[in-house]
Design an enzyme around this catalytic site. Sequence first.
Site, PDB file in Angstrom:
ATOM      1  N   VAL A  44      80.163  95.903  95.513  1.00 21.78           N
ATOM      2  CA  VAL A  44      81.590  95.864  95.162  1.00 21.78           C
ATOM      3  C   VAL A  44      82.049  94.415  95.136  1.00 21.78           C
ATOM      4  O   VAL A  44      81.315  93.497  95.512  1.00 21.78           O
ATOM      5  CB  VAL A  44      82.448  96.655  96.183  1.00 21.78           C
ATOM      6  N   ASN A  45      83.294  94.210  94.692  1.00 17.83           N
ATOM      7  CA  ASN A  45      83.907  92.884  94.782  1.00 17.83           C
ATOM      8  C   ASN A  45      85.211  92.991  95.564  1.00 17.83           C
ATOM      9  O   ASN A  45      85.561  94.061  96.054  1.00 17.83           O
ATOM     10  CB  ASN A  45      84.119  92.293  93.387  1.00 17.83           C
ATOM     11  N   ARG A  46      85.924  91.888  95.673  1.00 17.80           N
ATOM     12  CA  ARG A  46      87.074  91.823  96.582  1.00 17.80           C
ATOM     13  C   ARG A  46      88.399  92.264  95.942  1.00 17.80           C
ATOM     14  O   ARG A  46      89.440  92.156  96.556  1.00 17.80           O
ATOM     15  CB  ARG A  46      87.231  90.401  97.117  1.00 17.80           C
TER      16      ARG A  46
ATOM     17  N   ALA B 296      88.496  94.153  88.037  1.00 19.69           N
ATOM     18  CA  ALA B 296      87.354  93.242  88.171  1.00 19.69           C
ATOM     19  C   ALA B 296      86.086  94.079  87.972  1.00 19.69           C
ATOM     20  O   ALA B 296      85.682  94.831  88.863  1.00 19.69           O
ATOM     21  CB  ALA B 296      87.357  92.584  89.546  1.00 19.69           C
TER      22      ALA B 296
END
Length: 394
Positions: free
Chosen positions: A205-207, A272
């Site tokens: 995942v990303n932030r 994102a």
Amino acid sequence: MKKIAVYVTGGVACYKTVSFVRLLQKAGYQVRVAMTKAAQEFVNPNLFASLLKEPVLTDLFQPMEQGKIAHIELADWCDYAIVVPATANIIAKMAQGIADEVVSTSLLATAQPTFVVPAMNTKMYQAASTQRNLQTLKRDGVKILDPVTGLLAEGYSGQGRMPEPTEIATWFLSEITSEQKLKNKRILITAGGTQEAIDPVRLIVNRSSGKMGYALAKAAQQQGAQVTLVSTVPALPVPTGVEVIYVQSAQEMRQAVLKTYPQVDAVIMAAAVADYRVKNPAPTKIKKHSETLTLELVKNPDILKELGAQKEQQVLVGFAAETHDLQHYAQQKLIQKNLDLLVANDVSRKDIGFGSNDNEVILFQPEQAPILVAKADKAAIAQQILAVLASKLS
């Protein structure tokens, strides 16, 4: 005919609200009024009832008509809500989501654009708690008309005096006539960070928190757009009136976006999207058998580039989250992906971007100078982005 709910709370200035209601009526709006018990100590509800030719909402437990719950019915009925005057008490209740009498309860149930006209003693207005509450309301998208400096009921001057009814009406009517810039436009917005499975337990995942995409969805809906939100973050509350499609992976997001793309006027790709995914996710949980673990990654589809290649009548908005050389990479992305608008922000900063309630962005458009949108809460940033989008759609 637009319908306006006017909420009157217990400030000395509430007698001026009678004139404000008359100005709304003269301007051709349908008006209904609700009053707190404190407001009724200053102005008799019968005065408003005689102007409106219908009863005023004064009690949370007012008898139901035709099975309708009065305070919820008023919240659903209106196109706009305005609190005038707004005491420190009602501002605090709105900011904290307190619903303990008819006005605060109805306001909590109101999803439509809401406006507040504070009026109180200058010390109460300048108190840190009141200013915090006002900032919370602004972040929630509430429009606020600042009080003026003048003679107060206490006999001295200070900021806290309610503006005259004509000033309030001019401000309010100007706001609501410009509010529907995206009326009947169909807008697709993506939000959150995609999640790529490693095994049934773990993800790449990303932030991204999704807050920017949700702020855009809420603002677009309030401006009259028909909004479809493709989201990876079911934990965030969905703005009222917004259709949501939940996805996880980049491939799922691509499928949802491409299915909706031909029917929309604009796409805002605020999500994102992961550039890579695991080639072969494990069907069962990977156990710790060795000191290292190698994952083979493959490229995800470039959804934004695909949309740019297929673009017909749509206005296409992309986002670029960069940690360095922001302007260089943003200009490249704008051209390479055939975008009409690119929103770039520096996610290396700790005070904005991922997870934060605030942001600061630069807007890039073909053959135009970049526009800096200075640091503000994401609701305000969303308004700036949508103003540029509306100009392109018009």
